[in-house]
Scaffold this active site. Structure first.
Site, PDB file in Angstrom:
ATOM      1  N   SER A  33       0.830  -1.199   0.000  1.00  0.00           N
ATOM      2  CA  SER A  33       0.000   0.000   0.000  1.00  0.00           C
ATOM      3  C   SER A  33       0.861   1.244   0.000  1.00  0.00           C
ATOM      4  O   SER A  33       1.875   1.301   0.711  1.00  0.00           O
ATOM      5  CB  SER A  33      -0.901   0.014   1.247  1.00  0.00           C
ATOM      6  OG  SER A  33      -1.430   1.319   1.440  1.00  0.00           O
TER       7      SER A  33
ATOM      8  N   SER B 209     -15.532   6.234   5.696  1.00  0.00           N
ATOM      9  CA  SER B 209     -15.536   4.797   5.357  1.00  0.00           C
ATOM     10  C   SER B 209     -14.376   4.329   4.509  1.00  0.00           C
ATOM     11  O   SER B 209     -14.553   3.640   3.501  1.00  0.00           O
ATOM     12  CB  SER B 209     -16.813   4.443   4.609  1.00  0.00           C
ATOM     13  OG  SER B 209     -17.799   4.193   5.510  1.00  0.00           O
TER      14      SER B 209
ATOM     15  N   ASP C  18     -21.946   0.966   4.978  1.00  0.00           N
ATOM     16  CA  ASP C  18     -20.768   1.494   4.281  1.00  0.00           C
ATOM     17  C   ASP C  18     -20.414   0.657   3.052  1.00  0.00           C
ATOM     18  O   ASP C  18     -20.112   1.195   1.987  1.00  0.00           O
ATOM     19  CB  ASP C  18     -19.575   1.559   5.243  1.00  0.00           C
ATOM     20  CG  ASP C  18     -19.878   2.422   6.463  1.00  0.00           C
ATOM     21  OD1 ASP C  18     -20.812   3.247   6.388  1.00  0.00           O
ATOM     22  OD2 ASP C  18     -19.197   2.257   7.486  1.00  0.00           O
TER      23      ASP C  18
HETATM   24  C1  GLA Z   1     -20.232   3.259  10.948  1.00  0.00           C
HETATM   25  C2  GLA Z   1     -20.637   1.835  10.598  1.00  0.00           C
HETATM   26  C3  GLA Z   1     -21.966   1.806   9.843  1.00  0.00           C
HETATM   27  C4  GLA Z   1     -23.043   2.598  10.600  1.00  0.00           C
HETATM   28  C5  GLA Z   1     -22.509   3.969  11.002  1.00  0.00           C
HETATM   29  C6  GLA Z   1     -23.476   4.717  11.871  1.00  0.00           C
HETATM   30  O1  GLA Z   1     -19.964   3.977   9.770  1.00  0.00           O
HETATM   31  O2  GLA Z   1     -19.644   1.245   9.781  1.00  0.00           O
HETATM   32  O3  GLA Z   1     -22.369   0.470   9.655  1.00  0.00           O
HETATM   33  O4  GLA Z   1     -23.513   1.887  11.699  1.00  0.00           O
HETATM   34  O5  GLA Z   1     -21.266   3.891  11.688  1.00  0.00           O
HETATM   35  O6  GLA Z   1     -24.608   5.055  11.152  1.00  0.00           O
END
Ligand code: GLA
Length: 403
Positions: A91, A150, A196
């Protein structure tokens, strides 16, 4: 969260945050790293985006509704097959922390650090019954880590696409999202919901994804702020709190306890807050957030379908208040950002992602954008906080092959 690839220097990461694969900082980075690392050209490259959740927070693991959209920034992986049954990983964000993993011996706990995400995807694909061989993989990312956008799901989903396409495996995207989630839950050990990975794999440009997390049915809902003179501003508050994992798991457990006390399968089954009266005060507030948030998501989706984006602003701000007061996952920098943005003319604003640090999303009339940025920066300066980073984001395409 467990260790992830180290971020690019902040300026580089954010300059390209609304960019497309092919621009500096991300994509050729993966192919270039591949060539240097493995001495040959990759077979192909795949990109999976980060996401901003417009509304619907902490509802996914309660079988409820979420409304995320993909952004331009994300993770790109360049990859090729190899015939020795190994997954070899490098990476650009983890100098020298390369990994070589035998696909034959994969088990939760066997791999740690950033390599656990790709290795977890391989493990979850195997667990789902798919057969494939080794791969050489080079990773590049232009997503700021810990910003609540994410990056780990983007890494999982880019690797999932790479492995399945390299080996001609045809896996429907909702199933691939479930496999990537399984990697995160059962291999990495983070008890997240399905939002996500679904956002990374199912979103479409110019749309948000209304996902019913019980049925798994996702529907594209138009979201094109530029067309109606609005901007979606993501403000990375730069706050990164250490207790993210514990706080998330505790909220999830509280929701499960509330559902059990109410005799329902999940909080999705409650639609009226008056049904929560018998719960103890803390569980009642946690559950009230989930119940009211689900109805805000549906109301927001209805307004988007009617072309009334500006009118969603108060729902976004109400979501923030609920996350701050009832669910208690907001943080001081996010609360100050929301206040300053609204005072400076934003239609609405809210924290986005799991909470305890990360980013705020603000819906802003294009002509107020500079004023909102300045107001937030001034508030941070007054408080003595690290300067926030503001980026205009555009609802972008989901994961795809880019080379
Ligand atoms: C993180 C988790 C998701 C969701 C959010 C809150 O991003 O990965 O699955 O639960 O928090 O909405």
């Amino acid at each position: 969260m467990p260790a992830e690839p180290r971020p690019l220097p902040r300026t580089a990461a954010l300059e390209v945050a609304t960019g497309q694969p092919g621009q500096p900082g991300a994509p050729d980075g993966a192919a270039g790293l591949f060539a240097r690392q493995y001495g040959e050209e990759p077979r192909a490259a795949w990109h999976a985006p980060g996401r901003v959740n417009l509304i619907g927070e902490h509802t996914d693991y309660n079988d409820g509704f979420v409304l995320p959209f993909a952004i331009g920034a994300g993770v790109t992986v360049a990859a090729a097959r190899r015939d020795d049954g190994e997954l070899v990983l490098a990476s650009r964000q983890a100098d020298g922390a390369d990994a070589r993993i035998a696909l034959g011996g994969l088990a939760p706990g066997a791999v740690t650090g950033w390599a656990a995400y790709p290795a977890g995807v391989a493990w979850a694909l195997q667990e789902a019954g798919y057969q494939f061989g080794g791969a050489s993989v080079a990773v590049d990312s232009d997503l700021a880590l810990g910003a609540g956008l994410s990056s780990s799901a983007a890494l999982e989903c880019a690797v999932a696409l790479a492995l399945t396409e390299l080996y001609g495996l045809s896996v429907p995207r909702p199933q691939l999202a479930a496999i990537a989630r399984r990697a995160e839950n059962d291999f990495v050990g983070a008890p997240t919901g399905i939002m996500d990975q679904s956002a990374a794999l199912l979103c479409q440009a110019g749309h948000a994804l209304l996902l019913d997390c019980r049925s798994g049915i996702g529907t594209a809902v138009p979201l094109d702020p530029g067309a109606v003179g609005l901007s979606l501003l993501v403000i990375d508050t730069r706050a990164r709190h250490a207790h993210v994992d514990g706080g998330y798991a505790a909220r999830r457990q509280a929701c499960e306890e509330a559902a059990a006390a109410l005799g329902v399968r999940s909080l999705r089954d409650i639609t009226d807050s008056s049904e929560l009266a018998g719960l103890d005060p803390v569980l009642r507030r946690r559950a009230r957030h989930v119940v009211t948030e689900n109805s805000r998501v549906l109301a927001t989706a209805t307004l988007l379908r009617e072309g009334e984006l500006a009118r969603t602003g108060p729902l976004l701000t109400a979501s923030h208040a609920s996350l701050r007061d009832d669910f208690e996952v907001s943080w001081p920098e996010a609360n100050a950002t929301v206040e300053a943005a609204i005072e400076a003319g934003a239609c609405g604003a809210r924290m986005t992602g799991g909470g305890f640090g990360g980013s705020v999303v603000a819906l802003v009339p294009a002509e107020s954008e500079l004023r909102v940025r300045a107001a937030v920066a001034a508030r941070f300066a007054r408080e003595g906080w690290t300067e926030p980073v503001c980026t205009v984001v555009a609802p972008s395409a989901g994961a795809r092959r880019v080379r």
